[in-house]
Design a protein around this motif. Structure first.
Motif, mmCIF file in Angstrom:
data_model
loop_
_atom_site.group_PDB
_atom_site.id
_atom_site.type_symbol
_atom_site.label_atom_id
_atom_site.label_comp_id
_atom_site.label_asym_id
_atom_site.label_seq_id
_atom_site.Cartn_x
_atom_site.Cartn_y
_atom_site.Cartn_z
ATOM 1 N N THR A 59 11.960 33.510 0.746
ATOM 2 C CA THR A 59 11.716 34.436 -0.372
ATOM 3 C C THR A 59 11.603 35.873 0.118
ATOM 4 O O THR A 59 11.767 36.814 -0.672
ATOM 5 C CB THR A 59 10.436 34.055 -1.140
ATOM 6 N N GLU A 96 23.471 29.660 -12.409
ATOM 7 C CA GLU A 96 22.187 30.114 -11.884
ATOM 8 C C GLU A 96 22.356 31.190 -10.812
ATOM 9 O O GLU A 96 21.497 32.060 -10.662
ATOM 10 C CB GLU A 96 21.415 28.912 -11.349
ATOM 11 N N GLU A 118 22.645 34.392 -12.657
ATOM 12 C CA GLU A 118 21.341 34.841 -13.163
ATOM 13 C C GLU A 118 20.549 35.554 -12.082
ATOM 14 O O GLU A 118 19.799 36.491 -12.379
ATOM 15 C CB GLU A 118 20.540 33.633 -13.670
ATOM 16 N N ARG A 119 20.735 35.148 -10.840
ATOM 17 C CA ARG A 119 19.916 35.706 -9.769
ATOM 18 C C ARG A 119 20.565 36.909 -9.081
ATOM 19 O O ARG A 119 19.872 37.848 -8.719
ATOM 20 C CB ARG A 119 19.567 34.604 -8.761
ATOM 21 N N ARG A 138 19.220 37.995 -2.888
ATOM 22 C CA ARG A 138 18.722 37.405 -4.138
ATOM 23 C C ARG A 138 18.921 35.896 -4.269
ATOM 24 O O ARG A 138 18.700 35.340 -5.347
ATOM 25 C CB ARG A 138 19.400 38.101 -5.319
ATOM 26 N N VAL A 139 19.304 35.221 -3.196
ATOM 27 C CA VAL A 139 19.613 33.791 -3.333
ATOM 28 C C VAL A 139 18.599 32.888 -2.635
ATOM 29 O O VAL A 139 18.880 31.701 -2.415
ATOM 30 C CB VAL A 139 21.041 33.468 -2.835
ATOM 31 N N TRP A 199 16.149 31.412 -3.748
ATOM 32 C CA TRP A 199 15.788 30.268 -4.592
ATOM 33 C C TRP A 199 16.648 29.047 -4.304
ATOM 34 O O TRP A 199 16.238 27.915 -4.557
ATOM 35 C CB TRP A 199 15.918 30.672 -6.065
#
Length: 814
Positions: free
Chosen positions: A501, A683, A686-687, A792-793, A795
């Motif tokens: 993160t 998804e 979205e990120r 940003r990935v 997740w």
């Protein structure tokens, strides 16, 4: 730990001694006579020695603390090379590199010597490998179960543009990572008959008397988690005949016949996915699936009984995850073990079974939701067929008792398909025998509810959940891309490898000119390396300064490599026809295997190679477009391609790709995605943000609406001059002068029966590619988007996915 730390020097000295000892006393060679393979084995064994104590300690702790265990059943584990992965997770890569250097050996060259463990076909097997890594990293007491294929997936060569398949010989020099367990064996039966007897209490008992018995022999591979704190086990089964040689027949001169039983038994673990185009091939597939499910369940039940002594507590201590429908026969097998072997009454056994199993659905394709002819099940697994009939009868009776009387609904949720020659629906069995069923992306999970399990979802609305796939960043960033990893560690700190993160901290450098330069320098180093690999592999010179446009995945019509090839043809025709126009240089890179019996997919490979041959040799193309198809795609090749990619092709027909994990690996390594709103692309968008991805084409809903209106594409082609020109060039033999009619059937299929809507999405895809061109010309804008993709990935880490499984499905602490 750095090269200047005293502890580093101590570790280097110890590793040097351990490698030298293994070379001398295990391999039996001295330094002068040792081959690169000898050095690899010595190094692998030295690394393996370092994790054994932790492995034994982890196993002991699981027993002492009576921990709830997770068992992951998968027909595929695409683990790839293990040496660097193990060294990375143990934190020994730098020390081992220095130790080997003192012995005059290059670690990077040893890396290339190790064969890929080709125990998978693609995303399914690679996901299983990532999950095993994450379960160990998160300290979950877990074990993976699969088959130790002698040859795994075939080795692909390309001759004259055609795919040829050869046995994959990954075990020809042994396997330094495995521990044979000849003392751990289980009998697996096939065929025969079922005998019934009335017990003293009046209950009816069933005894299966198999006509044939195969012995499953265990081979264990330790799977070490990040920082080496916990080590789990991957247990693979090899098939053996109980009596490998009929000595009487051999002594009578029937030397071949004496080995018949051995050959028949060992065929089970000989090859991954043998062709099921023949009845014999279909039977072998079912034998494989039951073989590994039965051995695995016997093994885990034995372990549970040793630890708890109470079979009725199985669901309290065990969670079993079915990775797709391949191990679904395990539902019937566990019922057999509970009822026939351990004497549990049927109702209690079914409660235990449902509470123990959960099932991951990976596909909406009908052909991938397995069914087995009833006659074949009755022949090979007569007792299991009885159990499946009874499960089905009680299931349907229960629904009727609840007021479900619609014959169509009851037929749709029956375990037996009565419409196509009577077949057992393995997806239905997996669903019914599990307490949770999950899809692998948000879109896919919703489509599972609306399509393949629509009627089940209405009856059991709380059973389907989503668990979006993830990948292990340690392999796909730290190991595959050391140039970028080093930059990340220097810029935002090495803690990012413990906590992905923290990647979000990279966002503040997205507009920093100095950082952009260093980011693209890392990318350029990877592109230089890939360009060398391309030349060594297919003798095509490519410019590393060009845009590297990559599509690497299993060759299948729904993945639409054909759409990519058509756009390449259209672009080539434009380049030749418009010499004054400014086209940014582009290299299109393909890799992937087609199933041996999948003619259309193999024809697409041939077309890609034929187009490449013409385009690459045409001086009128001015080097602005190069096309390469790299043979024998595997994990190790992916580790070279993904860090070098600028553009990631994720262009499946919307609603057909369950998730994808390649899309996550590309984005993590700073590639921009061009794709449909399919699978995890939704998804990812979205990120990373709409501005940092190139979305095109029909949505899943529009795909269904378009198909409902018809899939004759003549009108679509007539309204698209570039598409018509590309199809015409292919149809009239521009790329196949030796056989001008080679692609006539392929073009006819696209024209009259375009089920995968290649033509419908063509213009939108071309428009998206021109947006790619425009962004590529603006180096700063492209680099900013690439940095934001990496940032940003986080997740999409498999650690996150496994935490969700652990908390919401398996009920274990991570």
């Amino acid at each position: 730990m750095t090269a200047h730390d005293p502890s580093h020097a101590t570790t280097v000295a110890a590793l040097k001694s351990e490698v030298q000892r293994r070379l001398t006393y295990t391999i039996g060679k001295d330094n002068a006579s040792a081959s690169p393979r000898d050095w690899f084995v010595a190094t692998a064994l030295a690394a393996r020695d370092r994790l054994v104590e932790s492995w034994l300690a982890s196993t002991k702790r699981n027993y002492v603390e009576d921990r709830r265990r997770v068992y992951y059943l998968s027909l595929e584990f695409l683990v790839g090379r293990i040496l660097i992965d193990t060294l990375t997770n143990l934190g020994l890569t730098a020390a081992m590199r220095d130790a080997l250097a003192e012995l005059g050996v290059d670690l990077e060259k040893l890396r290339e010597v190790e064969p890929d463990a080709a125990l998978g076909n693609g995303g399914l097997g690679r996901l299983a490998a990532c999950f095993m890594d994450s379960m160990a990293t998160l300290d979950i007491a877990a074990m993976g179960y699969g088959i130790r294929y002698d040859h795994g997936l075939f080795r692909q060569t390309i001759k004259d543009g055609w795919q040829h398949e050869y046995p994959e010989d990954w075990l020809s020099f042994g396997n330094a990572w495995q521990f044979p367990r000849p003392e751990i064996t289980y009998d697996v039966g096939f065929g025969g008959h079922v005998e019934s007897a009335r017990l003293a209490d009046g209950m009816l008992a069933h005894v299966w008397v198999p006509a044939e018995t195969i012995v499953a022999v265990a081979y264990d591979t330790p799977v070490v988690g990040w920082r080496g704190r916990h080590v789990n086990t991957l247990r693979l089964w090899s098939a053996r005949a109980p009596d490998p040689l009929r000595l009487d027949a051999f002594n009578q001169g029937d030397h071949v016949g004496a080995l018949t039983e051995q050959v028949r038994a060992e065929a089970i673990s000989k090859v991954l996915y043998p062709s099921d185009a023949t009845p014999a091939g279909q039977e072998l597939r079912l034998r494989q699936e039951y073989f590994f499910a039965a051995a695995s369940l016997q093994d885990l039940v034995r372990r549970h009984m040793k630890q708890s002594g109470d079979i009725r507590k199985l669901a309290d201590k065990v969670a079993i995850q079915l990775n797709d429908t391949h191990p679904a026969i395990g539902v019937a097998e566990l019922m057999r073990l509970l009822v026939d072997v351990h004497g549990v009454d049927w109702t209690e056994a079914w409660r235990i079974t449902q509470a123990t199993f959960s099932y991951t659905n990976h596909t909406l394709l009908p052909e991938a939701l397995e069914t087995w002819p009833v006659w074949l099940m009755e022949k090979l697994l007569p007792r299991h067929m009885q159990i499946i009939y009874l499960i089905n009868a009680m299931h349907l009776d229960g629904l009727r008792a609840q007021g479900v009387s619609d014959a169509n609904v009851l037929a749709a949720v029956s375990l037996i398909d009565e419409h196509h020659g009577r077949a057992v629906r393995m997806g239905h069995l997996a669903f019914l025998g599990s307490h949770k069923v999950n899809g692998v992306s948000a879109l896919h999970s919703e489509l599972v509810k609306e399509t393949v399990f629509r009627d089940f979802h209405r009856l059991y609305p709380d059973r389907i959940v989503n668990k979006t796939n993830g990948v292990t960043f340690r392999r796909w960033l730290l190991e595959a891309n050391p140039a970028l990893s080093g930059l990340l560690a220097e810029t935002i700190g090495p803690a990012v490898f413990d906590d992905p993160t923290k990647l979000v901290e990279l966002e503040r450098f997205a507009d920093d000119e100095a950082f952009q330069h260093r980011f693209m320098a890392a990318k350029r180093a990877n592109k230089d390396r890939l360009a060398a690999t391309i030349f060594d592999s297919v003798a095509v010179r490519v410019d590393p300064a060009a845009l590297f446009d990559v599509q690497i995945k299993r060759i299948h019509e729904y993945k639409r490599q054909l759409l990519n090839v058509l756009e390449a043809v259209a672009l080539y025709l434009d380049i030749v026809a418009q010499p004054a126009r400014d086209f940014p240089p582009r290299v299109k890179i393909f890799a992937g295997k087609a199933a041996a019996s999948y003619h259309q997919a193999k024809l697409i490979i041939k077309l890609a190679n034929d187009v490449a041959q013409v385009v690459n040799a045409d001086p009128a193309a001015r080097g602005l477009l190069k096309i390469v198809f790299l043979p024998n795609y595997n994990v190790s090749l992916a580790e070279k391609i993904i860090p070098a990619a600028d553009l990631s092709e994720q262009i499946s027909t919307a609603g057909m790709e369950a998730s994808g994990t390649g899309n996550m690996k590309f984005a993590l390594n700073g590639a921009l995605t061009i794709g449909t709103l399919d699978g995890a692309n939704v998804e990812i968008r979205e990120r990373v943000g709409d501005d940092n991805i190139f979305i095109f084409g029909l949505t899943a809903q529009q795909v269904e609406e378009s198909r409902a209106r018809g899939i004759d594409a003549r009108e679509t082609i007539a309204t698209s001059p570039r598409l018509a020109a590309a199809l015409d060039a292919i149809a009239r033999g521009m790329f196949s002068p030796d056989d001008k009619h080679r692609y006539a059937q392929l073009v006819d299929t696209l024209t009259y029966y375009d089920h995968f809507l290649v033509t419908k999405d063509f213009d939108s895809y071309c428009a998206a590619q021109r947006r790619v061109d425009a962004r590529w010309r603006d180096t700063k804008a492209w680099t900013r988007a690439a940095i934001l993709n990496t940032a940003r990935v986080a997740w999409f880490s498999s650690d996150r996915t496994i935490r969700e499984y652990a908390e919401e499905i398996w009920k274990v602490e991570a």
